[in-house]
Design an enzyme around this catalytic site. Structure first.
Site, PDB file in Angstrom:
ATOM      1  N   GLY A 239       0.797  -1.217   0.000  1.00 49.34           N
ATOM      2  CA  GLY A 239       0.000   0.000   0.000  1.00 49.34           C
ATOM      3  C   GLY A 239       0.828   1.265   0.000  1.00 49.34           C
ATOM      4  N   ASP A 240       0.110   2.359   0.136  1.00 56.23           N
ATOM      5  CA  ASP A 240       0.680   3.702   0.109  1.00 56.23           C
ATOM      6  C   ASP A 240       0.754   4.242   1.529  1.00 56.23           C
ATOM      7  OD1 ASP A 240      -0.016   6.847   0.017  1.00 56.23           O
ATOM      8  OD2 ASP A 240       1.139   6.291  -1.754  1.00 56.23           O
ATOM      9  N   HIS A 259      11.931  12.859   5.084  1.00 51.79           N
ATOM     10  CA  HIS A 259      12.842  13.867   4.548  1.00 51.79           C
ATOM     11  C   HIS A 259      12.858  13.874   3.022  1.00 51.79           C
ATOM     12  CE1 HIS A 259      16.877  11.499   3.943  1.00 51.79           C
ATOM     13  NE2 HIS A 259      15.851  10.773   3.589  1.00 51.79           N
TER      14      HIS A 259
END
Length: 353
Positions: A239-240, A259
């Protein structure tokens, strides 16, 4: 200590070098990085692990030009990477040992990734980034870094190996710093091949893990987690990171992902974690923290890598605190790890009743 005296980069310089020589030692850093990179690519450190060799012996083994190899070895030895013995043979130093493929603290893939191909080429376009804000990588190659990785399997493999090299070190160091054994389930968001989560679970046999990553990366994670003998305690979730965070974690880990993101995208990830974890789950963000003042710190230079590569950035403690607060977290403390990494420990801010 001043920044000028403390910065461990560029060429060595004496305290009485004039200003133009001191700045030359910085801008001429390729005179150091490229010979080291060439020696790393050739595998010189792997051969010298068996014992010192003359440049001629090395050249014969590698099938390369002996004089050119000797000159690169001499340059690298002048900054402490390899050492030349009185009889003309070269041997390993602690830094050179890190260039071995099977080194305890390997850095070979980083040496190659930063000094060759796409990421080296992009830095020649940094001025365009300063002018427009567009990442130099996109200027140089026409597509974003991560899209380029998906289209170039060989470079992607190098990139992922480099990320894993430093992750292994951080994972081992986290064990005495933070008691993850007090959590029933650790969720590693964007955890790559699973080396961070897997290393922690080896030390905490009663803890379970969840790894959230893209499907292609999870295939690599299956192998790594099996190698670490923890695969039976890890659930893999394709998934994301901004949408597919499982809600069964007692603690959530995010290492060196935020970052790479601009503030809005990083905020979306943190808010997704906050929603999934509810009002009780702790958050551990492993990132660099930019200190104030003029003194040298690796975070200030890694920030330039982020500037060149993508829309990400390194952040100060105040910036991290604000970003976490906007996502519903309170920054408890910052725990220093091996430079340049730190662990930002945060807990959810519970709604007022």
């Amino acid at each position: 200590m001043t920044a000028e005296a403390s910065a461990p980069i560029g060429l060595p310089r004496g305290p009485y070098d004039p200003p133009h020589v001191r700045i030359l030692s910085l801008v001429a850093a390729k005179w150091v990085s490229q010979p080291i990179s060439a020696l790393a690519e050739l595998g010189v450190a792997d051969i010298l692990a068996e014992g010192p060799r003359s440049p001629e012996e090395l050249a014969e083994t590698l099938g390369v030009h002996a004089t050119s190899l000797s000159r690169c070895l001499r340059a690298a030895a002048s900054v402490g990477v390899f050492t030349e013995h009185e009889d003309g043979r070269y041997g390993l130093t602690p830094m050179a040992d890190c260039l071995r493929r099977d080194a305890a603290e390997p850095i070979r893939s980083w040496a190659l990734m930063l000094t060759k191909g796409p990421m080296w080429d992009s830095f020649g376009r940094l001025t365009e980034t300063v002018r427009t804000g567009r990442p130099a990588f996109e200027v140089a190659h026409g597509i974003p870094l991560f899209e380029h990785l998906d289209r170039n399997p060989e470079f992607k493999s190098l990139y992922e190996t480099a990320m894993g090299e430093l992750t292994s070190e951080v994972a081992r160091e986290l064990v005495p710093l933070i008691d993850f054994g007090s959590y029933e389930t650790l969720v590693d968001v964007g955890g790559g091949d699973g080396v961070l989560l897997g290393t922690l679970l080896r030390h905490y046999p009663k803890t379970k893990g969840v790894l959230v990553e893209r499907p292609a990366v999870l295939e690599l994670a299956r192998e790594r987690l099996a190698e670490l003998d923890v695969a039976d305690r890890v659930r893999l979730v394709p998934g994301d990171a901004a949408h597919d965070i499982p809600d069964d974690g007692d603690a959530y880990l995010i290492k060196n992902m935020l970052h790479c993101l601009d503030d809005d995208t990083a905020l979306a990830v943190l808010r997704a974690v906050r929603e999934a974890g509810g009002d009780d789950a702790h958050l551990f963000v492993i990132e660099t923290v930019v200190p104030p003042g003029n003194d040298f710190h690796w975070a200030k230079l890694i920030d330039i890598e982020m500037l060149a590569d993508n829309d990400g950035r390194e952040r100060t403690e105040g910036e991290w605190r604000e970003l976490l607060s906007r996502a519903g977290f309170d920054l408890e403390r910052v725990v220093a790890a091996t430079p340049p990494q730190s662990v930002l420990v945060a807990h959810p801010v519970k709604p007022r009743t």
